[in-house]
Design a protein around this motif. Sequence first.
Motif, PDB file in Angstrom:
ATOM      1  N   GLN B 130      -9.750   3.277   0.387  1.00  0.00           N
ATOM      2  CA  GLN B 130      -9.262   1.978  -0.082  1.00  0.00           C
ATOM      3  C   GLN B 130      -7.752   1.994  -0.268  1.00  0.00           C
ATOM      4  O   GLN B 130      -7.075   1.012   0.005  1.00  0.00           O
ATOM      5  N   ILE B 131      -7.226   3.130  -0.737  1.00  0.00           N
ATOM      6  CA  ILE B 131      -5.778   3.225  -0.921  1.00  0.00           C
ATOM      7  C   ILE B 131      -5.081   3.129   0.436  1.00  0.00           C
ATOM      8  O   ILE B 131      -4.075   2.441   0.582  1.00  0.00           O
ATOM      9  N   LEU B 132      -5.651   3.771   1.461  1.00  0.00           N
ATOM     10  CA  LEU B 132      -5.041   3.718   2.798  1.00  0.00           C
ATOM     11  C   LEU B 132      -5.016   2.280   3.328  1.00  0.00           C
ATOM     12  O   LEU B 132      -3.980   1.785   3.760  1.00  0.00           O
ATOM     13  N   TRP B 133      -6.182   1.603   3.272  1.00  0.00           N
ATOM     14  CA  TRP B 133      -6.277   0.278   3.879  1.00  0.00           C
ATOM     15  C   TRP B 133      -5.719  -0.829   3.017  1.00  0.00           C
ATOM     16  O   TRP B 133      -5.237  -1.834   3.527  1.00  0.00           O
ATOM     17  N   LYS B 134      -5.800  -0.691   1.684  1.00  0.00           N
ATOM     18  CA  LYS B 134      -5.388  -1.796   0.818  1.00  0.00           C
ATOM     19  C   LYS B 134      -3.991  -1.628   0.248  1.00  0.00           C
ATOM     20  O   LYS B 134      -3.411  -2.581  -0.250  1.00  0.00           O
ATOM     21  N   VAL B 135      -3.478  -0.400   0.261  1.00  0.00           N
ATOM     22  CA  VAL B 135      -2.170  -0.183  -0.336  1.00  0.00           C
ATOM     23  C   VAL B 135      -1.181   0.409   0.670  1.00  0.00           C
ATOM     24  O   VAL B 135      -0.126  -0.172   0.944  1.00  0.00           O
ATOM     25  N   GLU B 136      -1.534   1.553   1.241  1.00  0.00           N
ATOM     26  CA  GLU B 136      -0.543   2.245   2.069  1.00  0.00           C
ATOM     27  C   GLU B 136      -0.215   1.490   3.357  1.00  0.00           C
ATOM     28  O   GLU B 136       0.953   1.222   3.643  1.00  0.00           O
ATOM     29  N   LEU B 137      -1.238   1.134   4.136  1.00  0.00           N
ATOM     30  CA  LEU B 137      -0.950   0.456   5.406  1.00  0.00           C
ATOM     31  C   LEU B 137      -0.284  -0.909   5.201  1.00  0.00           C
ATOM     32  O   LEU B 137       0.699  -1.209   5.872  1.00  0.00           O
ATOM     33  N   PRO B 138      -0.787  -1.750   4.261  1.00  0.00           N
ATOM     34  CA  PRO B 138      -0.087  -3.035   4.065  1.00  0.00           C
ATOM     35  C   PRO B 138       1.378  -2.847   3.669  1.00  0.00           C
ATOM     36  O   PRO B 138       2.241  -3.576   4.138  1.00  0.00           O
ATOM     37  N   LEU B 139       1.642  -1.849   2.821  1.00  0.00           N
ATOM     38  CA  LEU B 139       3.025  -1.655   2.388  1.00  0.00           C
ATOM     39  C   LEU B 139       3.873  -1.034   3.492  1.00  0.00           C
ATOM     40  O   LEU B 139       5.093  -1.173   3.500  1.00  0.00           O
ATOM     41  N   ALA B 140       3.221  -0.307   4.412  1.00  0.00           N
ATOM     42  CA  ALA B 140       3.954   0.296   5.524  1.00  0.00           C
ATOM     43  C   ALA B 140       4.173  -0.711   6.644  1.00  0.00           C
ATOM     44  O   ALA B 140       4.931  -0.463   7.573  1.00  0.00           O
ATOM     45  N   LEU B 141       3.509  -1.870   6.529  1.00  0.00           N
ATOM     46  CA  LEU B 141       3.500  -2.856   7.613  1.00  0.00           C
ATOM     47  C   LEU B 141       4.898  -3.259   8.113  1.00  0.00           C
ATOM     48  O   LEU B 141       5.107  -3.318   9.329  1.00  0.00           O
TER      49      LEU B 141
END
Lengths: 364, 221
Positions: B130-141
């Motif tokens: 969830q951290i990867l999909w909901k936090v890390e990837l969106p913020l890395a977008l």
Amino acid sequence: MIVLDSVSKNFPGASHFAVRDLSLEVHEGEMVALVGPSGCGKTTTLKMINRLIEPTSGSIFMDGRNILKNDPVQLRRGIGYVIQSVGLLPHKTIRQNIATVPRLLGWDRSKIDARVQELMEMLSLDGELLSRFPAELSGGQRQRVGVARALAVDPPVMLMDEPFGAVDPIVRARLQDQFLELQQTLRKTIIFVTHDIDEAIKMSDRIAILNKGGVLERYDTPEAVLREPGSEFVAMFVGEERGLKRLALIKVADIELEAGPVVSSSDAVEEALAKMAAADSDWASVLEKDQLKGWVESSALIGHSLVSEVTPVPFAARVTPTSSLREALDSIVTSRTRVAVVTSQDGRYLGTLTAGKISKEIAG
Amino acid sequence: MTLAAEPLIEWEWVVSHQGEILMRLGEHLTLTAIAVGIGLLVSLPLGVACFRVKKLYPPVTWVTGLLYTVPSLALFAFLVPYTGLTTLTAEIGLVSYTLLILIRNIVEGLGSVPAETKEAARGMGLSRRQILWKVELPLALPVILAGIRIATVTTIGLVTVTALIGKGGLGYFILQGLRRFFSTSIFVGALLSVAVAMGADGLLLLVQRFFTPWSRRRMTG
């Protein structure tokens, strides 16, 4: 109730323990501050309770269950976690941030919306902020959103890491007051980390003072710690002006008041002067029935026949039973009568406090 | 033949060939989209893996860097004996040029997510996935999309080279013009290719703004 039983943490490759053999009990509904110099392991201790850091040894119990034996992700969803404002998710709106844990737990939409509204009101946040992103809020607002988010699923336990740290002193004091008020009704079991001893004294029911290497030096109420630090380290850590700091913790209601020189506005002057002489005072408080009207000097009464013919001088400051001794002392040193006059909320005269009386209370 | 008297662009030719021009334009866009799409599908897991297992990153950078430096002509010449004059040959080349840029931006994007934010997410009870999909990837977008923009623009330019193996979209006109000394064809191929690159860059910028509203709305005052 939260129990830490000989918990130690030794980070891989570190030569010293971050936390060593720490045992601590936190009762239900109690607010406990973890304080100490940097490197004392206070944040490490906090993070071991929600298992962001795994202890090297020891056990941690929450309501009798060993949390180290359960799923850490489930554990964390049941504990409110507040950190400085940077902890809000920057790409989520305020509404989404507050709704994070309810959504993880699969609440339905209407229940989440209702809870978000309730929390916004509880923390006096404007509903307009809900569609904004964290970067568009002030530091104080972000801090309150952080608290709202932690409270979202109404967890019985809250862990807070420097929860009021990232804002200026005026905002911090206001947030602290607001949080204390909230805690009066919520009665959560709270463990919070602060480097600010004054914050710990103001906010907590008990203070745990840690020394370097996570050694517990003292665990007691703020009042007891200030009255009797017990060790040089604790005395140094709580700092100067221990007496003054204690004054802030003791309420006027906690000590016995003096009767003080009192006259009634219906008294004849002669009678009033006799009362003042008996009290060995050149002034007296003037009461009408039991209400405090002000005070008069004996010299002002001379030439009159009734006390009511003289307009009493209003007291510059009054204190109430819920005021702290610190406020009372402030009133004493700024008043011409050299006493603090105590009345009830509705103005009923209760007595006076002198510097000597307060000093006797503090010195024990 | 009086070459000098010939105008740079013969508009009648353009008008009479508009059907073919549109077809080649479509081919150009398709080749680019497939290349960047597959490049992204390959880069995403590789980028995430490199970010999590730091040891993987240097060898992956080395290989994709090597691919990036191989001259495109040489790469196609090397592939043709195996895969022939096919779209597959073209795409293998095109995809391999996107990898370096995409993987690097994915790793950097993930690395730019503040540790406190991730820890707060963990502290609230988000699982690693969830951290990867909901936090890390969106913020890395924003960083990842910046990589996609560069990769897209680069690929649009490179597609013209695949004309040499019989693909090439708008590159076909450039090649044809060179062979026949026909400037109109060269200009049509080159100008449209540049226009497509600029258009795609602009479009992706809009996409980036749309998906990362938090990065442009800031507190004022």
